[in-house]
Design an enzyme around this catalytic site. Structure first.
Site, PDB file in Angstrom:
ATOM      1  N   HIS A   1      -3.621  -6.106   2.950  1.00  0.00           N
ATOM      2  CA  HIS A   1      -3.615  -6.754   4.270  1.00  0.00           C
ATOM      3  C   HIS A   1      -4.537  -6.054   5.259  1.00  0.00           C
ATOM      4  O   HIS A   1      -4.804  -6.574   6.334  1.00  0.00           O
ATOM      5  CB  HIS A   1      -2.185  -6.878   4.821  1.00  0.00           C
ATOM      6  CG  HIS A   1      -1.596  -5.587   5.286  1.00  0.00           C
ATOM      7  ND1 HIS A   1      -1.656  -5.183   6.600  1.00  0.00           N
ATOM      8  CD2 HIS A   1      -0.952  -4.597   4.626  1.00  0.00           C
ATOM      9  CE1 HIS A   1      -1.057  -4.012   6.724  1.00  0.00           C
ATOM     10  NE2 HIS A   1      -0.625  -3.641   5.536  1.00  0.00           N
TER      11      HIS A   1
ATOM     12  N   CYS B   1       5.551   7.092  23.581  1.00  0.00           N
ATOM     13  CA  CYS B   1       6.411   6.053  24.133  1.00  0.00           C
ATOM     14  C   CYS B   1       6.223   4.719  23.401  1.00  0.00           C
ATOM     15  O   CYS B   1       7.016   3.803  23.581  1.00  0.00           O
ATOM     16  CB  CYS B   1       6.138   5.900  25.615  1.00  0.00           C
ATOM     17  SG  CYS B   1       4.408   5.941  26.024  1.00  0.00           S
TER      18      CYS B   1
ATOM     19  N   GLY C   1       0.831  -1.201   0.000  1.00  0.00           N
ATOM     20  CA  GLY C   1       0.000   0.000   0.000  1.00  0.00           C
ATOM     21  C   GLY C   1       0.867   1.253   0.000  1.00  0.00           C
ATOM     22  O   GLY C   1       0.549   2.244  -0.663  1.00  0.00           O
ATOM     23  N   THR C   2       1.949   1.196   0.750  1.00  0.00           N
ATOM     24  CA  THR C   2       2.858   2.342   0.812  1.00  0.00           C
ATOM     25  C   THR C   2       3.387   2.683  -0.580  1.00  0.00           C
ATOM     26  O   THR C   2       3.422   3.851  -0.983  1.00  0.00           O
ATOM     27  CB  THR C   2       4.041   2.032   1.754  1.00  0.00           C
ATOM     28  OG1 THR C   2       3.509   1.773   3.056  1.00  0.00           O
ATOM     29  CG2 THR C   2       5.030   3.171   1.829  1.00  0.00           C
TER      30      THR C   2
END
Lengths: 85, 376
Positions: free
Chosen positions: B197, B321, B76-77
């Site tokens: 996905h 974090c 997808g990227t």
């Protein structure tokens, strides 16, 4: 109210959270809100990048006044809150 | 050693969904039948080509586009990078990109890499883009492309992709990765991207859509494959399985979306009512059906993820974090909402009311326990 240009707001209490991670700056703010009178200013100094978002968000959620950001003596980011309740 | 939890509930479909049952058999059969080079003229090559063409037609049918508008990519990227940068390269108007402040990092990285000029448009507290600001910025000289997601991947808010009054020569790229399959595609875009996905297809399959009349030029080195927009040897079995999963997801989405929308309403209601000092964020109605995000004051996001996992619940977090960059989510930051103590919960296809209730039952105790560690 915006901080005076080049100057610093006069706060009743400044909390040093320079070296503690998120969410400690906001936790310290909550712990020490009662240490200043209603109407007085309380500031937290923090390098944690989340503080820039989380201090104003905390003020909104807890009905306190977020005054704005300036810098501490050493140039570290400082976030200023006015106790309303 | 502590015993493993009695139940294990994956509530992180927005990161990845398990393979849809409809895709499994297709994948297994295609592994044997679709291994050959689809450009070759011999029998096995023709077989692979047939499967690839079938996948393209099925995908086009499920998405309501033309087969020649569909390109399969290795992720997808990569589809985002190709779609956005290809429109930019084809632009006659300029090389700056206007985009919302809450785009996926794939869009942000593409802009940082390939655009000459970057105009970020603010969002409101719910994550909705300032539509007038976006259109105004698009009219500025030098703007080549506007990028706006169909829906936000972290908070679920739907964006007004359809009907933006952009100048005729400024094409719209839409990152549809968060919604593809689950929701119909909006109109108005010149190129779009999706990721298999996230809908129950295999990983390693992206979908790039480029409209027939769009001015798109390959921003990267080309190749001599079956599809001129793609490069590298096609993963025919994975692409076919992705198409089968997409068809199945589209066929069942009315039922699934209605069920998930209601389950997310339960989470939004119960979390707000049962956890003190919590902020449930994102648009409560105009949103992805399966996703909800909230932040708990005075709670460390990493501790929250770890403690919920110990109790059998897999969730994601946008807190600093928990990020590799150790900076808070740029999405939460742009919305001006609390970034610490953040939970993103996204339902899987199989998630039911009992799972959601079990999560809501466990959460207040987990939050209280983490707060008690710091005396709050």
């Amino acid at each position: 109210m915006t901080p005076p240009p080049g100057g610093r707001l006069d706060v009743a209490l400044e909390l040093d959270c320079r070296d503690v991670p998120c969410p400690m700056p906001v936790i310290e703010l909550a712990r020490h809100l009662g240490d200043v009178e209603v109407g007085e200013l309380l500031a937290v100094v923090a390098h944690d990048p989340a503080a820039a978002v989380d201090v104003p968000a905390w003020c909104r959620m807890k009905a306190q006044d977020y005054v704005g950001a300036d810098t501490a003596d050493d140039g570290a980011p400082r976030y200023v809150v006015r106790r309303l309740t | 050693m502590t015993a493993p939890p009695a139940r294990s509930v994956d509530l992180d479909s927005a990161s990845s969904a398990p393979l849809h049952p409809a895709a499994r058999e297709v994948l297994l059969a295609a592994l044997d039948r679709g291994y050959a080079d689809p450009r070759r003229l011999h029998r096995t090559g023709r077989d692979a080509r047939l499967l690839l063409d079938n996948a393209r037609e099925a995908t086009a049918g499920a998405l309501g586009v033309r087969p020649d508008e569909v390109t399969f990519t290795p992720s997808g990227t990569h589809a985002v990078h190709l779609g956005l940068l290809g429109l930019l390269r084809g632009s006659r108007r300029g090389s700056a990109v206007v985009h919302s402040a809450v785009e996926h990092s794939a869009v942000r990285h593409a802009v940082a890499w390939g655009a000459d000029g970057d105009r970020e448009v603010r969002v409101d507290r719910s994550g909705l883009v300032d539509r007038d600001g976006l259109v105004d910025d698009a009219r500025s000289p030098g703007v080549g492309v506007v990028a706006l997601q169909t829906a936000n991947h972290e908070v679920g808010t739907l964006q007004p992709v359809d009907g933006l009054e952009l100048p005729d020569d400024v094409p719209l790229f839409t990152d549809a990765c968060a919604s593809m399959g689950r929701l119909p595609l909006p109109g108005g875009w010149a190129a779009a991207a999706g990721s298999a996905h996230k809908w129950g297809g295999p990983a390693g399959v992206g979908v790039l859509l480029v409209r027939k009349r769009a001015r798109w030029r390959n921003p990267f080195p080309g190749d001599d494959r079956a599809d001129e927009r793609s490069t590298g040897f096609e993963n025919v079995p994975a692409v076919l399985a992705a198409a089968a999963a997409l068809q199945a997801v589209v066929a069942e989405r009315d039922e699934v979306n209605a069920r998930q929308h209601e389950l997310v309403d339960v989470v939004r209601r119960r979390v707000a009512a049962e956890v003190p000092d919590v902020e449930v964020v994102g648009d409560p109605d105009r949103r992805l059906p399966h996703l909800v995000t909230f932040s708990c004051l005075y709670v460390d996001g990493e501790a929250l993820v770890t403690e919920l996992d110990r109790r059998g619940f897999g969730i994601a977090s946008g807190s600093a974090c928990t990020a590799s960059t150790l900076t808070p989510s740029h999405v939460l930051e742009a919305m001006g909402v609390l970034t610490h103590g953040n939970v993103r919960l996204s339902l899987q296809r199989e998630t039911n009311r009992a799972d959601v209730d079990a999560f809501c039952d466990a959460l207040p105790g987990v939050v209280a326990e983490i707060r008690s560690r710091v005396g709050l």
